[in-house]
Enzyme design. Structure first.
Site, PDB file in Angstrom:
ATOM      1  N   ARG A 164       0.951  -1.252  -0.055  1.00 20.30           N
ATOM      2  CA  ARG A 164       0.036  -0.115  -0.050  1.00 20.30           C
ATOM      3  C   ARG A 164       0.807   1.133  -0.021  1.00 20.30           C
ATOM      4  O   ARG A 164       0.568   2.245  -0.818  1.00 20.30           O
ATOM      5  CB  ARG A 164      -0.910   0.004   1.168  1.00 20.30           C
ATOM      6  N   TYR A 206     -15.765  16.961 -15.771  1.00 22.27           N
ATOM      7  CA  TYR A 206     -16.100  15.608 -15.834  1.00 22.27           C
ATOM      8  C   TYR A 206     -17.525  15.568 -14.772  1.00 22.27           C
ATOM      9  O   TYR A 206     -17.086  16.009 -13.617  1.00 22.27           O
ATOM     10  CB  TYR A 206     -15.138  14.853 -15.587  1.00 22.27           C
ATOM     11  N   ASP A 258      -6.654  19.196 -14.388  1.00 22.46           N
ATOM     12  CA  ASP A 258      -6.819  17.714 -14.952  1.00 22.46           C
ATOM     13  C   ASP A 258      -6.572  17.892 -16.361  1.00 22.46           C
ATOM     14  O   ASP A 258      -7.178  18.463 -17.209  1.00 22.46           O
ATOM     15  CB  ASP A 258      -8.566  17.576 -14.862  1.00 22.46           C
ATOM     16  N   LYS A 316      -7.499   6.934 -19.398  1.00 22.49           N
ATOM     17  CA  LYS A 316      -8.145   7.281 -20.572  1.00 22.49           C
ATOM     18  C   LYS A 316      -6.578   7.195 -21.639  1.00 22.49           C
ATOM     19  O   LYS A 316      -6.070   6.115 -21.766  1.00 22.49           O
ATOM     20  CB  LYS A 316      -8.545   8.604 -20.583  1.00 22.49           C
TER      21      LYS A 316
END
Ligand code: PLP
Length: 380
Positions: A47, A99, A171, A196
């Site tokens: 982690r 978004y 972004d 993406k």
């Protein structure tokens, strides 16, 4: 290194001291043996850090011209980590056309924790200062925006952020570092839905952040570890592989995006075409200034603005797949009002231009003649 070399080698020197494998190995392990408490080779628990993820994080930092990269289990998990830098009472000024999932995260999750959001049309950056007060901590921008392909002037936003001593986060999902590097334009944080273009093959969900400042990086690494929204080593490997062809794919996405935007702009049934490379685009000059090219995302509306026409059109497409998401090698089409942006109230989304007939295309890297023929038959 220049960009095309960085996508392949950036941050990836000597990735496998054990056997010299050219690609970073997939370290499918949760933990690492220690010779004595604390006697480890840099990794203790996956982690906190995993060698495959670290290789990816170094590659991300390299292509974005940053110093520190962080990979997360999704783009939204990356945004969530940025928001966790804030505390109740803090305020965020965000672009109004962003978004839908980012909007939902801001409004439905973080507002409950006492953070206030202002959604502002930022095509004219002079609006931004009206919403800044002593509680403002973050300017959140997306450019090009999803799905209207508006362009926001990153350098101008950075000047405002510096004037008021607030963070600027960008972004960069639609553009990628191939088209623009926000950190070079003064941003503090660059964020990606790596799902993406970075992954590029529609086979992984992932998010990333890149920063230059060490103190900010430490705070974000703390949140990444403390909240735990990390990605696994297999997915890290897939995105590392994707990044190696980012420049080639983006070049073709841009060529095909241009051909399709121009085709649609000349079609009698089309009302508006949104692609920042068209001279008629309201932010074309800013796009030319801050981007190297204009990308493969194209949105458009049909004359009459009839919802059922838009639905019929997307159903008739054969090469374009009707699907959420974007940025893969294959062309996709979406209907934002009923799909990606359905979580935004109708009145709010229509204010941002997301009307019922709006279609968003993620133009892939197929032959452009085939893509245009597909659009032609569906419009017919
Ligand atoms: N930002 C933008 C611009 C996006 O298009 C998306 C997803 O579509 C996200 C963030 C969220 O990323 P993810 O789906 O990887 O959580």
């Amino acid at each position: 290194m220049k960009f095309n070399t960085k996508t392949i080698h950036g941050g990836l020197l000597n990735v496998d001291p054990a056997y010299g494998s050219v690609m970073p190995p997939i370290y499918q392990t949760s933990t690492y043996s220690q010779s004595t408490p604390g006697g480890h080779k840099g990794f203790q628990y996956s982690r906190s850090a995993n060698p495959t993820r670290t290789a990816l994080e170094n590659s991300l930092a390299s292509i974005e011209n940053g110093k520190y990269g962080l990979a997360f289990g999704s783009g939204l998990a990356a945004i969530d980590a940025v928001l966790k830098l804030l505390k109740p009472g803090d305020e965020v000024v965000s672009t109004n056309d962003l978004y839908g999932g980012s909007y939902r995260l801001f409004k439905n999750i973080f507002e409950k924790f006492g953070i206030k959001f202002h959604f502002v049309n930022m095509q004219d950056v002079s609006h931004i200062e009206n919403y800044i007060n002593e509680n403002t901590r973050l300017l959140w921008i997306e450019t090009p925006t999803n799905p209207m392909l508006n362009i926001i002037d990153i350098s101008a936003c950075s000047k405002i952020a510096k004037k008021y001593n607030i963070l600027l986060a960008v972004d960069n999902t639609f553009a990628t570092a191939y088209l623009q590097t926000p950190l070079d334009l003064g941003a503090d944080i660059v964020m990606h839905s790596a799902t993406k273009y970075l992954g590029g093959h529609s086979d992984v969900i992932m998010g990333s952040l890149v920063v230059k400042d060490e103190n900010l990086a430490e705070q974000l690494y703390f949140i990444q570890n403390a909240s735990g929204a990390i990605c696994g080593p297999q997915d890290s490997f897939l995105v590392l592989r994707g990044i190696k062809t980012l420049h080639l794919r983006m070049q073709r996405h841009c060529e095909n995006g241009k051909a399709i935007a121009e085709y649609l702009a000349s079609h009698a049934k089309i009302e508006n075409v949104y692609w920042p490379g068209l001279p008629s685009h309201p932010n074309h000059e800013i796009a030319k200034k801050q981007m190297n090219n204009f990308g493969g995302m194209v949105s458009f509306t049909t004359k009459g603005n009839v919802m059922t026409d838009a639905i019929k059109f997307v159903e008739k497409l054969k090469i374009f797949t009707l699907a959420e998401s974007l940025g893969g090698v294959e062309s996709l089409a979406g209907h934002p009002a009923s799909m990606t942006h359905a979580s935004i109230p109708k009145k709010e989304r229509e204010k941002a231009g997301i009307v019922d007939s709006l279609i968003r295309l993620s133009v892939g890297i197929e032959d452009q003649e085939d893509l245009i023929a597909d659009l032609k038959q569906a419009l017919g």
